[in-house]
Each structure stands twice: as C-alpha cells, then as structure tokens.
Design an enzyme around this catalytic site. Structure first.
Site, PDB file in Angstrom:
ATOM      1  N   THR A  96       3.189  -2.083   2.870  1.00  0.00           N
ATOM      2  CA  THR A  96       2.857  -3.464   2.514  1.00  0.00           C
ATOM      3  C   THR A  96       1.453  -3.735   3.030  1.00  0.00           C
ATOM      4  O   THR A  96       1.221  -3.727   4.239  1.00  0.00           O
ATOM      5  CB  THR A  96       3.835  -4.466   3.178  1.00  0.00           C
ATOM      6  OG1 THR A  96       5.160  -4.160   2.757  1.00  0.00           O
ATOM      7  CG2 THR A  96       3.500  -5.888   2.777  1.00  0.00           C
ATOM      8  N   LYS A 171       5.264  -8.574  -3.729  1.00  0.00           N
ATOM      9  CA  LYS A 171       5.856  -8.495  -2.375  1.00  0.00           C
ATOM     10  C   LYS A 171       5.480  -9.724  -1.542  1.00  0.00           C
ATOM     11  O   LYS A 171       6.331 -10.343  -0.906  1.00  0.00           O
ATOM     12  CB  LYS A 171       5.357  -7.201  -1.716  1.00  0.00           C
ATOM     13  CG  LYS A 171       5.663  -7.054  -0.245  1.00  0.00           C
ATOM     14  CD  LYS A 171       7.075  -6.637   0.023  1.00  0.00           C
ATOM     15  CE  LYS A 171       7.323  -6.561   1.530  1.00  0.00           C
ATOM     16  NZ  LYS A 171       8.720  -6.338   1.842  1.00  0.00           N
ATOM     17  N   LYS A 246       3.101 -10.910   9.530  1.00  0.00           N
ATOM     18  CA  LYS A 246       2.148 -10.047   8.814  1.00  0.00           C
ATOM     19  C   LYS A 246       2.134 -10.397   7.318  1.00  0.00           C
ATOM     20  O   LYS A 246       1.077 -10.596   6.725  1.00  0.00           O
ATOM     21  CB  LYS A 246       2.551  -8.570   9.001  1.00  0.00           C
ATOM     22  CG  LYS A 246       1.745  -7.600   8.147  1.00  0.00           C
ATOM     23  CD  LYS A 246       2.338  -6.194   8.119  1.00  0.00           C
ATOM     24  CE  LYS A 246       1.783  -5.419   6.942  1.00  0.00           C
ATOM     25  NZ  LYS A 246       2.271  -4.058   6.826  1.00  0.00           N
TER      26      LYS A 246
END
Ligand code: NAD
Length: 301
Positions: A96, A171, A246
């Site tokens: 990611t 995502k 994050k």
C-alpha cells in the site's frame, strides 16, 4: 509452474508467498530482515540473500513492502528490478503506497519495457494466511489477465480497478471510508453510554437500521455485540491504528494533490494521529473508542 521472485516477506508477504508455494509454484524470496527470510524458508520459499538472486530469471516478481520509499529502492535502485528483471517478466506490487509513487514506478516499468501492476490488498494477515485477500489492481488489462491465475492462489476477490495507480486509489478510498465510519460508530457508542442507552440495544437497533455499516456489524468497537471483534480481546490487532493512520495520510496526500474535498477524511487522520501519538500505534484501530469515550465515568465497563 511459474518461477516467482517475492520481495518483502513480512506479516503479509510471508503467508502470501507460502500460498504460492502451496499452489505448486517455485518461489525465490528476499527480505532485508533475516528473521522474515528464515520464517519464509520454513514454508518452502527458497531464501535468497540478495534481491538480484531472488529475481534472476523470474517469470513474475511480487513486492510487498512497507511504503513508497522501499518500493522505489527495490524497483529503481542500482541492481533493482528494472535493471535486473528478465525480459517479459510481469511485475506486481502489492504494497500500500501513495498513488503518485505507484504512477512514477509504472512509468519506469514502461520505459524498461516491462508490465507492472499496482495490486494492493485488503483482508489483513488472516486473509493473507487463508488465501482470501481482495486484490485491487491498476495497470494494463492484458497484464491483469496474465496476473489473475497467480493472484487467485492468494485471494478470493480480484478486481481490475483501471490504469496504473487505480489499485492504490481504490485502496485509500476504501480505507478512508473505514477510518471515518469506525470513528462515527465509536462516537455513537460513547454518546449512548452518556445517555444511559445499553450498548447491545444500540447494536441491535443500528445494525438493522440506516446506521448499519461494516465497522458496526463486523468489527464492533465495544466488547460484546460481535464476539470475535478485537474489542473482545483487549483490542489486540487485527489492523493496527498505525496502519490506519498510514492509509488515512495517503488519502490526504492524494486529496491535496488532486484538489478533492475530504474534510471527514482529514478529521479521521487527525484523530488517528492523536491516538497514535499517545503510544497506541500497535492497538487495533477500533481501540480509538477508548480515546473518544475517555472521561466517561463508566468507561471501564
Ligand atoms: P511488514 O513490515 O511486516 O513487512 C514488510 C517487509 O518488507 C519486512 O519484512 C521488511 O524487512 C521488508 N523490507 C523492507 N524494505 C525492504 C527492501 N528494500 N528489500 C527487501 N525487503 C524489504 O509489513 P506488512 O504488514 O507485511 O505490510 C506490507 C504492506 O502491506 C504494507 O504496505 C501495508 O500497508 C500493506 N497491508 C498490510 C496489511 C496488514 O494487515 N498487515 C493489510 C493490508 C495491506
């Protein structure tokens, strides 16, 4: 059988590589951590002591790395994937990372004459172990078709989201919804406590009403209503608060770069920043309930 190079054998990459081995593929793995490498060797991955050794001659190269910086190093660095991958190798980055880096790395692949997909996942360590991950894939359609059989050995839902960077975009959009909805559900339980409304009653009603969402019905942030949610094991993760922070910051970077208005996403990032700064990075992300419900006299119940 495919010859696979797998770079980054941590909590996610380790079990993903193990599933490729189980499916009959030959997997050469590399990780800068000797611990991760040893663990992967125990699952049948051939442990390599250099990146070059792991990717030499590989038909497909997977990367599962912590952040964009590591991805740039592995792909663009001296002796990295772009320099050393075999002609025709398919490159699949499952990390990611920020959309901008994903697009830069995809451009680099194109210049090197290689196909690259960004293919971040959801489903966590449990999904990686069980082979039930969701893959959100960005990149050329023909590369996606080539990748699908291998991705199917590690995941259950595999979606081509669009061109390069689209997987990362999907995502961070998804996880922004998750961060915001988790905070909203926590606030609702904190308010219910103040109002003397029984938590189970709120769950029974909201889970059948318009407040229904995954954060409530699958991952309820208070102990009781959903027996296997992390709240019932003192908020052991699951998905850590640090990981949620994050992803929310990646969403904010993308919002700022694209001009999108995401004030709720910004607030969620700020709240998870506060929560992590309190030393709670390794708590499950649903444990932010404790911060939001703090000061209530019944908070310990
Ligand atoms: P991790 O820290 O456990 O694993 C990353 C591995 O990469 C480590 O073993 C590290 O030593 C290795 N590494 C770092 N730099 C390297 C380099 N230059 N060369 C080779 N190896 C290197 O992290 P993780 O939990 O496996 O997560 C990996 C990625 O998956 C992250 O981008 C994360 O955001 C994403 N992700 C994680 C989860 C989860 O629940 N853990 C869920 C979905 C997505």
């Amino acid at each position: 059988m495919t010859l696979v190079g797998f770079v980054g054998l941590g909590n996610m990459g380790g079990p993903m590589a193990a599933n490729l081995v189980k499916a009959g593929h030959k997997v050469r793995g590399y990780d800068t951590s000797s611990g991760s490498l040893e663990q992967a060797a125990g699952t049948g991955v051939e442990a390599c002591t250099s990146l070059a050794e792991a990717i030499e001659g590989a038909d497909t190269i997977f990367t599962m790395l912590p952040a964009g910086k590591a991805v740039r190093t592995v792909y663009q660095g001296t002796g990295g994937v772009f320099a050393a991958a075999a002609a025709g190798a398919l490159l699949i980055d499952c990390s990611t990372i920020d959309v901008a880096t994903a697009r830069i790395v995809a451009d680099g692949a194109e210049r090197a004459g290689l196909d690259l997909l960004d293919a971040p996942v959801s489903g966590g360590v449990g999904g990686a172990e069980a082979g039930t991950l969701t893959f959100m894939v960005g990149g050329p359609a023909d590369a996606f078709d080539r990748a699908r059989p291998l991705l199917s050995t590690m995941g259950r839902t595999i979606v081509h989201a669009g061109p390069a960077g689209a997987g990362q975009a999907a995502k961070i959009c998804n996880n922004m919804v998750l961060g915001v909805s988790m905070i909203a559900v926590c606030e609702a339980f904190a308010l219910a406590d103040r109002l003397g409304l029984d938590r189970q009653k709120l769950f029974d009603i909201a889970s059948q009403s318009s407040g229904q969402c995954w954060s409530l019905t699958n991952y309820c942030p208070v102990p009781g209503p959903v027996p296997d949610s992390p709240a019932n094991r003192d908020y052991a993760p699951g998905f850590t608060a640090e990981m949620m922070l994050k992803d929310l910051r990646l969403a904010q970077d993308a919002s700022n770069a694209s001009g999108a208005a995401t004030p709720m996403g910004a607030e969620a990032a700020a709240l998870y920043g506060l929560y992590c700064n309190g030393g709670n990075q390794q708590q499950d992300f649903s444990a932010i309930f404790k911060m939001l419900a703090a000061n209530h006299k019944d908070k310990a119940r």
